[in-house]
Write a protein that holds these residues in place. Sequence first.
Motif, PDB file in Angstrom:
ATOM      1  N   GLY A 155       5.174  -2.467  -6.999  1.00  0.00           N
ATOM      2  CA  GLY A 155       3.836  -3.011  -7.169  1.00  0.00           C
ATOM      3  C   GLY A 155       3.315  -3.837  -6.026  1.00  0.00           C
ATOM      4  N   CYS A 156       4.058  -3.929  -4.911  1.00  0.00           N
ATOM      5  CA  CYS A 156       3.530  -4.729  -3.804  1.00  0.00           C
ATOM      6  C   CYS A 156       3.589  -3.969  -2.475  1.00  0.00           C
ATOM      7  CB  CYS A 156       4.263  -6.063  -3.686  1.00  0.00           C
ATOM      8  SG  CYS A 156       6.043  -5.938  -3.377  1.00  0.00           S
ATOM      9  N   TRP A 157       3.563  -2.656  -2.522  1.00  0.00           N
ATOM     10  CA  TRP A 157       3.548  -1.843  -1.304  1.00  0.00           C
ATOM     11  C   TRP A 157       2.329  -2.206  -0.460  1.00  0.00           C
ATOM     12  CZ3 TRP A 157       0.520   3.097  -0.829  1.00  0.00           C
ATOM     13  CH2 TRP A 157       0.751   3.717   0.417  1.00  0.00           C
ATOM     14  N   GLY A 158       2.565  -2.550   0.812  1.00  0.00           N
ATOM     15  CA  GLY A 158       1.484  -2.882   1.724  1.00  0.00           C
ATOM     16  C   GLY A 158       0.936  -4.280   1.577  1.00  0.00           C
ATOM     17  N   LEU A 159       1.505  -5.103   0.718  1.00  0.00           N
ATOM     18  CA  LEU A 159       1.025  -6.476   0.539  1.00  0.00           C
ATOM     19  C   LEU A 159       1.462  -7.335   1.724  1.00  0.00           C
ATOM     20  CD1 LEU A 159      -0.355  -8.581  -1.287  1.00  0.00           C
ATOM     21  CD2 LEU A 159       1.864  -8.936  -2.402  1.00  0.00           C
ATOM     22  N   LEU A 160       0.488  -7.973   2.380  1.00  0.00           N
ATOM     23  CA  LEU A 160       0.771  -8.788   3.562  1.00  0.00           C
ATOM     24  C   LEU A 160       0.882 -10.269   3.244  1.00  0.00           C
ATOM     25  CD1 LEU A 160      -1.711  -7.146   6.094  1.00  0.00           C
ATOM     26  CD2 LEU A 160       0.741  -6.690   5.839  1.00  0.00           C
ATOM     27  N   SER A 161      -0.017 -10.767   2.400  1.00  0.00           N
ATOM     28  CA  SER A 161      -0.030 -12.197   2.104  1.00  0.00           C
ATOM     29  C   SER A 161      -0.735 -12.435   0.783  1.00  0.00           C
ATOM     30  CB  SER A 161      -0.724 -12.981   3.222  1.00  0.00           C
ATOM     31  OG  SER A 161      -2.075 -12.558   3.370  1.00  0.00           O
TER      32      SER A 161
ATOM     33  N   ALA B 210      -3.776  -9.993  -0.095  1.00  0.00           N
ATOM     34  CA  ALA B 210      -4.296  -9.259   1.058  1.00  0.00           C
ATOM     35  C   ALA B 210      -3.349  -8.120   1.414  1.00  0.00           C
ATOM     36  CB  ALA B 210      -4.450 -10.202   2.247  1.00  0.00           C
ATOM     37  N   TYR B 211      -3.900  -6.909   1.488  1.00  0.00           N
ATOM     38  CA  TYR B 211      -3.108  -5.702   1.758  1.00  0.00           C
ATOM     39  C   TYR B 211      -3.408  -5.160   3.151  1.00  0.00           C
ATOM     40  CZ  TYR B 211      -1.761  -5.577  -3.149  1.00  0.00           C
ATOM     41  OH  TYR B 211      -1.229  -5.888  -4.381  1.00  0.00           O
ATOM     42  N   GLU B 212      -2.521  -4.277   3.625  1.00  0.00           N
ATOM     43  CA  GLU B 212      -2.665  -3.736   4.969  1.00  0.00           C
ATOM     44  C   GLU B 212      -3.792  -2.717   5.062  1.00  0.00           C
ATOM     45  OE1 GLU B 212       1.064  -1.977   5.865  1.00  0.00           O
ATOM     46  OE2 GLU B 212       0.791  -0.265   4.512  1.00  0.00           O
ATOM     47  N   SER B 213      -4.222  -2.132   3.939  1.00  0.00           N
ATOM     48  CA  SER B 213      -5.288  -1.139   3.951  1.00  0.00           C
ATOM     49  C   SER B 213      -5.913  -1.065   2.566  1.00  0.00           C
ATOM     50  CB  SER B 213      -4.744   0.239   4.343  1.00  0.00           C
ATOM     51  OG  SER B 213      -3.924   0.753   3.305  1.00  0.00           O
ATOM     52  N   ALA B 214      -7.057  -0.394   2.486  1.00  0.00           N
ATOM     53  CA  ALA B 214      -7.689  -0.186   1.183  1.00  0.00           C
ATOM     54  C   ALA B 214      -6.824   0.685   0.288  1.00  0.00           C
ATOM     55  CB  ALA B 214      -9.073   0.440   1.363  1.00  0.00           C
ATOM     56  N   VAL B 215      -6.080   1.624   0.887  1.00  0.00           N
ATOM     57  CA  VAL B 215      -5.216   2.512   0.104  1.00  0.00           C
ATOM     58  C   VAL B 215      -4.150   1.713  -0.639  1.00  0.00           C
ATOM     59  CG1 VAL B 215      -3.528   4.381   0.228  1.00  0.00           C
ATOM     60  CG2 VAL B 215      -5.630   4.505   1.581  1.00  0.00           C
ATOM     61  N   THR B 216      -3.491   0.801   0.064  1.00  0.00           N
ATOM     62  CA  THR B 216      -2.452   0.008  -0.591  1.00  0.00           C
ATOM     63  C   THR B 216      -3.067  -1.014  -1.546  1.00  0.00           C
ATOM     64  OG1 THR B 216      -2.362  -1.450   1.361  1.00  0.00           O
ATOM     65  CG2 THR B 216      -0.744   0.325   1.229  1.00  0.00           C
ATOM     66  N   ALA B 217      -4.273  -1.488  -1.240  1.00  0.00           N
ATOM     67  CA  ALA B 217      -4.950  -2.411  -2.156  1.00  0.00           C
ATOM     68  C   ALA B 217      -5.303  -1.714  -3.463  1.00  0.00           C
ATOM     69  CB  ALA B 217      -6.206  -2.983  -1.509  1.00  0.00           C
ATOM     70  N   VAL B 218      -5.711  -0.444  -3.388  1.00  0.00           N
ATOM     71  CA  VAL B 218      -6.000   0.331  -4.597  1.00  0.00           C
ATOM     72  C   VAL B 218      -4.754   0.398  -5.478  1.00  0.00           C
ATOM     73  CG1 VAL B 218      -6.459   2.651  -5.471  1.00  0.00           C
ATOM     74  CG2 VAL B 218      -7.890   1.699  -3.669  1.00  0.00           C
ATOM     75  N   ALA B 219      -3.602   0.658  -4.868  1.00  0.00           N
ATOM     76  CA  ALA B 219      -2.362   0.745  -5.636  1.00  0.00           C
ATOM     77  C   ALA B 219      -2.021  -0.589  -6.283  1.00  0.00           C
ATOM     78  CB  ALA B 219      -1.222   1.197  -4.727  1.00  0.00           C
ATOM     79  N   GLY B 220      -2.210  -1.680  -5.533  1.00  0.00           N
ATOM     80  CA  GLY B 220      -1.939  -3.000  -6.083  1.00  0.00           C
ATOM     81  C   GLY B 220      -2.873  -3.337  -7.230  1.00  0.00           C
TER      82      GLY B 220
ATOM     83  N   ARG C 232     -11.021  -5.631  -6.875  1.00  0.00           N
ATOM     84  CA  ARG C 232     -10.600  -5.144  -5.554  1.00  0.00           C
ATOM     85  C   ARG C 232     -11.825  -5.102  -4.660  1.00  0.00           C
ATOM     86  NH1 ARG C 232     -10.681  -0.799  -2.284  1.00  0.00           N
ATOM     87  NH2 ARG C 232     -11.572   0.589  -3.875  1.00  0.00           N
ATOM     88  N   ALA C 233     -11.733  -5.768  -3.525  1.00  0.00           N
ATOM     89  CA  ALA C 233     -12.803  -5.773  -2.535  1.00  0.00           C
ATOM     90  C   ALA C 233     -12.205  -5.298  -1.217  1.00  0.00           C
ATOM     91  CB  ALA C 233     -13.403  -7.170  -2.379  1.00  0.00           C
ATOM     92  N   GLY C 234     -12.316  -4.008  -0.946  1.00  0.00           N
ATOM     93  CA  GLY C 234     -11.733  -3.457   0.275  1.00  0.00           C
ATOM     94  C   GLY C 234     -10.225  -3.564   0.254  1.00  0.00           C
ATOM     95  N   THR C 235      -9.655  -4.320   1.181  1.00  0.00           N
ATOM     96  CA  THR C 235      -8.205  -4.472   1.291  1.00  0.00           C
ATOM     97  C   THR C 235      -7.687  -5.681   0.519  1.00  0.00           C
ATOM     98  OG1 THR C 235      -8.388  -5.812   3.307  1.00  0.00           O
ATOM     99  CG2 THR C 235      -8.246  -3.425   3.591  1.00  0.00           C
ATOM    100  N   VAL C 236      -8.511  -6.290  -0.289  1.00  0.00           N
ATOM    101  CA  VAL C 236      -8.147  -7.525  -0.986  1.00  0.00           C
ATOM    102  C   VAL C 236      -8.221  -7.334  -2.493  1.00  0.00           C
ATOM    103  CG1 VAL C 236      -8.680  -9.971  -1.281  1.00  0.00           C
ATOM    104  CG2 VAL C 236      -9.021  -8.880   0.943  1.00  0.00           C
ATOM    105  N   VAL C 237      -7.224  -7.847  -3.197  1.00  0.00           N
ATOM    106  CA  VAL C 237      -7.254  -7.909  -4.653  1.00  0.00           C
ATOM    107  C   VAL C 237      -7.396  -9.376  -5.045  1.00  0.00           C
ATOM    108  CG1 VAL C 237      -5.986  -7.496  -6.796  1.00  0.00           C
ATOM    109  CG2 VAL C 237      -5.889  -5.821  -4.936  1.00  0.00           C
TER     110      VAL C 237
END
Length: 224
Positions: free
Chosen positions: A91-97, A118-128, A176-181
């Motif tokens: 559940g935290c793939w691509g999570l940066l901070s 904050a995620y590395e991309s919108a794709v990983t943010a969608v998953a989160g 979800r706003a872009g790369t941010v949850v």
Amino acid sequence: MTALILAVVLVFGFAVYGLVRVVGDDGRSGSAGAAPGGPSATGTAVDGARTGLGLRSAEAVLPGPESMPPGWTPVGEAETTAVAPERCHSGCWGLLSEGQVVYAEPGTGHRAFVQVEAYESAVTAVAGYQKRADQARSADGVGLTYLEPFGDESLAFARDDHEGAEPAYSMATLIRAGTVVLRVTYGGGDDRVETPVVAGLAHAVTERARQAQHGEEPSAAFTG
């Protein structure tokens, strides 16, 4: 910290506030079916390949006292941390901070909790986002209803419960706003939660996330 954020979202939001009934978007997302990086109702989307915020900008998304309604005071200090890849599990793939801050509303027992991932991309943010939304949907007693959509996807949660003779109310939004949850939780006092307050807080932090992702200094504040 990842485990802490998940615990706060699912335990603090649900258990401490007793949040057991979702009031969301009647099964719709903020922009149902939108592809990552596509247009959104509030214009928050960014290119899915764009690098995420990182710790520094995630911290900037958290609103300071000057961005909150008049008289609201912080409860403790804001907490932020970077997430190392080796600490990431399900559940935290691509999570940066990630980070959170808590405010107390004057004259009531209500508090507002703002949480940022904050995620590395919108794709990983969608998953989160989907991970957290699925957890909410599968919780006992959870149902969906309509609340104003925010960002690219959003759900809203509410509780109207009485413990003994004392009422307690709360509401939360997952965005979800872009790369941010984002998650905004508000309530916990004896007074009924005012939806415009929840919406105002959600709008402010969603706009702050948009500003950070466009290289701007986040300055959006509560205007309700």
